[in-house]
Design a protein around this motif. Sequence first.
Motif, mmCIF file in Angstrom:
data_model
loop_
_atom_site.group_PDB
_atom_site.id
_atom_site.type_symbol
_atom_site.label_atom_id
_atom_site.label_comp_id
_atom_site.label_asym_id
_atom_site.label_seq_id
_atom_site.Cartn_x
_atom_site.Cartn_y
_atom_site.Cartn_z
ATOM 1 N N VAL A 181 1.970 7.916 -10.270
ATOM 2 C CA VAL A 181 3.042 9.639 -10.776
ATOM 3 C C VAL A 181 3.968 9.755 -9.029
ATOM 4 N N ILE A 182 2.723 10.287 -8.489
ATOM 5 C CA ILE A 182 3.047 10.932 -7.178
ATOM 6 C C ILE A 182 4.021 10.105 -6.700
ATOM 7 N N ALA A 183 4.107 9.280 -6.551
ATOM 8 C CA ALA A 183 4.592 8.499 -5.314
ATOM 9 C C ALA A 183 6.308 8.148 -5.774
ATOM 10 N N GLN A 184 6.037 7.675 -7.610
ATOM 11 C CA GLN A 184 7.459 7.635 -7.995
ATOM 12 C C GLN A 184 8.230 8.432 -8.346
ATOM 13 N N ARG A 185 7.707 10.377 -8.642
ATOM 14 C CA ARG A 185 8.482 11.217 -8.123
ATOM 15 C C ARG A 185 9.144 11.412 -6.576
ATOM 16 N N GLU A 186 7.921 11.181 -5.872
ATOM 17 C CA GLU A 186 8.219 11.437 -4.218
ATOM 18 C C GLU A 186 9.501 11.205 -3.823
ATOM 19 N N ILE A 187 9.520 9.747 -4.540
ATOM 20 C CA ILE A 187 10.615 8.494 -3.595
ATOM 21 C C ILE A 187 12.036 8.387 -4.717
ATOM 22 N N ALA A 188 11.818 9.112 -6.381
ATOM 23 C CA ALA A 188 12.548 9.359 -6.992
ATOM 24 C C ALA A 188 13.861 10.228 -6.261
ATOM 25 N N HIS A 189 14.512 10.982 -5.222
ATOM 26 C CA HIS A 189 15.097 11.805 -5.049
ATOM 27 C C HIS A 189 15.466 10.698 -3.359
ATOM 28 N N ALA A 190 15.098 9.723 -3.222
ATOM 29 C CA ALA A 190 15.768 9.012 -2.152
ATOM 30 C C ALA A 190 17.031 7.780 -2.445
ATOM 31 N N THR A 191 17.263 8.058 -2.182
ATOM 32 C CA THR A 191 19.008 6.777 -3.215
ATOM 33 C C THR A 191 19.741 6.172 -1.782
ATOM 34 N N VAL A 192 18.828 6.093 -0.916
ATOM 35 C CA VAL A 192 19.694 4.104 -0.195
ATOM 36 C C VAL A 192 18.696 3.628 -0.484
ATOM 37 N N GLY A 193 19.730 2.776 -0.814
ATOM 38 C CA GLY A 193 19.957 0.814 -1.335
ATOM 39 C C GLY A 193 19.543 1.269 -2.838
ATOM 40 N N GLY A 253 0.595 -1.029 -0.115
ATOM 41 C CA GLY A 253 0.422 -0.055 0.011
ATOM 42 C C GLY A 253 0.772 1.012 0.155
ATOM 43 N N VAL A 254 1.339 1.774 -1.038
ATOM 44 C CA VAL A 254 2.737 2.877 -0.905
ATOM 45 C C VAL A 254 1.856 4.054 -1.604
ATOM 46 N N TRP A 255 0.116 4.216 -1.912
ATOM 47 C CA TRP A 255 -0.581 5.226 -2.764
ATOM 48 C C TRP A 255 0.249 6.318 -3.061
ATOM 49 N N HIS A 256 0.849 7.107 -2.184
ATOM 50 C CA HIS A 256 1.782 8.584 -2.508
ATOM 51 C C HIS A 256 3.332 8.605 -2.616
ATOM 52 N N GLY A 257 3.582 7.473 -1.595
ATOM 53 C CA GLY A 257 5.298 6.839 -1.517
ATOM 54 C C GLY A 257 5.546 7.916 -0.300
ATOM 55 N N VAL A 258 4.801 8.573 0.526
ATOM 56 C CA VAL A 258 5.430 9.488 1.927
ATOM 57 C C VAL A 258 6.270 8.639 2.712
ATOM 58 N N THR A 259 4.964 7.047 3.140
ATOM 59 C CA THR A 259 6.158 6.311 3.425
ATOM 60 C C THR A 259 7.083 5.913 3.475
ATOM 61 N N THR A 260 6.894 5.230 2.116
ATOM 62 C CA THR A 260 7.447 4.525 1.432
ATOM 63 C C THR A 260 9.143 5.490 1.435
ATOM 64 N N LYS A 261 9.706 6.481 1.067
ATOM 65 C CA LYS A 261 10.408 7.155 1.095
ATOM 66 C C LYS A 261 10.715 7.079 2.428
#
Length: 197
Positions: free
Chosen positions: A81-93, A43-51
């Motif tokens: 689209v929102i989730a992928q762009r939100e997480i794009a800047h996270a570079t760990v792992g 349940g990623v949704w907008h990726g806030v917790t994923t990031k």
Amino acid sequence: MRVTTHFLLWALKLARAETQTSEAERATLARHAAEKKRLVEIGVWHGVTTKLLRNAMAQDGLLLGIDPYRKGRFGFSVQRVIAQREIAHATVGTMEWQRLTGVEAARLYAASKRPPVDFIFIDGDHSYEGLQGDWEAWSPLVAPQGIIALHDSCSSADRNIEGAGSVIFTRESILPDPRFRLVESVDTLTIMSRCSD
């Protein structure tokens, strides 16, 4: 706010990605995900917790982001689209996207013969049957001492959700599961740890 309106405001940087987790829940997730190597979010949704999870995990960690992201009326999922762009800047792992349900992804993971996972955040289908499916599919795939975090699994001072299917299944089946022990509850988040075999 309507999905289309929010998406346009987000694209113009006038709105933020949305989450239903509280600040205290996010801090708890980050603490339990810290330095974990194999993580799953259902349940990623907008990726806030994923990031947040990706920034907390080990440098050589792998995070599976699982969400079916059904297409909307424009032929694509604006949430994806929102989730992928939100997480794009996270570079760990490493981040691996799976456009599947939690149960489908668990079957795929089990068939891949990958090592057990260290951390799972279940925040997908909050119906009784939805959580039951995710729990039964993923709980055997958790390493000893591994964490399963369950959102909307108990009521909080601000949110009485006792009638929710996810709360009922947690109370009836997850809390008494002898393979796991309760670590803590924060707002509507329940943290369980796999007992040593």
